[in-house]
Design a protein around this motif. Structure first.
Motif, PDB file in Angstrom:
ATOM      1  N   UNK A 102       0.809  -1.217   0.000  1.00 33.39           N
ATOM      2  CA  UNK A 102       0.000   0.000   0.000  1.00 33.39           C
ATOM      3  C   UNK A 102       0.846   1.272   0.000  1.00 33.39           C
ATOM      4  N   UNK A 103       2.139   1.166   0.264  1.00 30.48           N
ATOM      5  CA  UNK A 103       3.021   2.339   0.235  1.00 30.48           C
ATOM      6  C   UNK A 103       3.688   2.558  -1.130  1.00 30.48           C
ATOM      7  N   UNK A 104       3.457   1.659  -2.097  1.00 29.57           N
ATOM      8  CA  UNK A 104       4.050   1.809  -3.425  1.00 29.57           C
ATOM      9  C   UNK A 104       3.581   3.121  -4.055  1.00 29.57           C
ATOM     10  N   UNK A 105       4.497   3.802  -4.772  1.00 34.23           N
ATOM     11  CA  UNK A 105       4.192   5.102  -5.367  1.00 34.23           C
ATOM     12  C   UNK A 105       4.592   5.124  -6.838  1.00 34.23           C
ATOM     13  N   UNK A 123       4.380  12.307  -0.409  1.00 41.02           N
ATOM     14  CA  UNK A 123       4.147  11.240   0.565  1.00 41.02           C
ATOM     15  C   UNK A 123       5.416  10.998   1.373  1.00 41.02           C
ATOM     16  N   UNK A 124       5.255  10.302   2.473  1.00 39.20           N
ATOM     17  CA  UNK A 124       6.408   9.892   3.271  1.00 39.20           C
ATOM     18  C   UNK A 124       7.148   8.795   2.508  1.00 39.20           C
ATOM     19  N   UNK A 125       8.426   9.025   2.234  1.00 44.17           N
ATOM     20  CA  UNK A 125       9.204   8.042   1.474  1.00 44.17           C
ATOM     21  C   UNK A 125      10.338   7.451   2.294  1.00 44.17           C
ATOM     22  N   UNK A 126      10.253   7.541   3.599  1.00 41.97           N
ATOM     23  CA  UNK A 126      11.315   6.959   4.418  1.00 41.97           C
ATOM     24  C   UNK A 126      11.211   5.436   4.386  1.00 41.97           C
TER      25      UNK A 126
END
Length: 157
Positions: A102-105, A123-126
């Protein structure tokens, strides 16, 4: 005949016999509901189709290697910047999180006034990511595993 002894629901042994199977049935229903709502992202249903897609992707990596394509990039919390020595009109950038689907961008990087390709990051990419870069026509593909955010220049080849 004593009426109190004939009423079955007042006998505690009857409830013990009913409770044990009912607990198993309720636990089974709860297990089915929980597993159907929380399917793992890493499981693939059709391995053959996924294998064919991997072979096509490997051809794209080999095509980029044969053409000698490499791109320098800087990925920060605000934007992604790519050097554009090939004068590409735009590229697709995909950041794939190592464990959380779900964090894939997905990004489309377009040229700026300096001739670089840039895309805003909102988005947060850490974390640990796989970075995929490909032109809009999909003729080749680059890939690199990196930890973000990283303000250093990264060579992707």
């Amino acid at each position: 005949m004593n009426l109190k002894q004939d009423i079955w629901y007042k006998n505690p042994y009857v409830w013990l016999v009913i409770t044990l199977p009912m607990t198993a049935v309720i636990g089974g229903i709860a297990t089915v509901i929980i597993t159907s709502m929380n399917q793992p992202d890493m499981v693939v249903d059709d391995y053959y189709k996924k294998g064919k897609a991997i072979n096509l992707e490997l051809k794209l990596y080999k095509q980029a290697e044969a053409l000698g394509i490499e791109m320098s990039t800087v990925i920060t919390d605000q934007k992604i910047t790519l050097e554009n020595p090939y004068n590409l009109p735009a590229v697709k950038i995909k950041l794939v999180h190592s464990t959380l689907k779900y964090r894939d961008l997905d990004f489309i990087a377009t040229p700026n006034a300096k001739g670089q390709l840039t895309a805003p990051v909102e988005h947060d990419i850490s974390g640990k990511w796989q970075v995929f870069i490909e032109p809009m026509d999909g003729s080749w593909k680059l890939r690199k595993e990196i930890a973000l955010p990283n303000s250093n220049t990264i060579l992707i080849k």
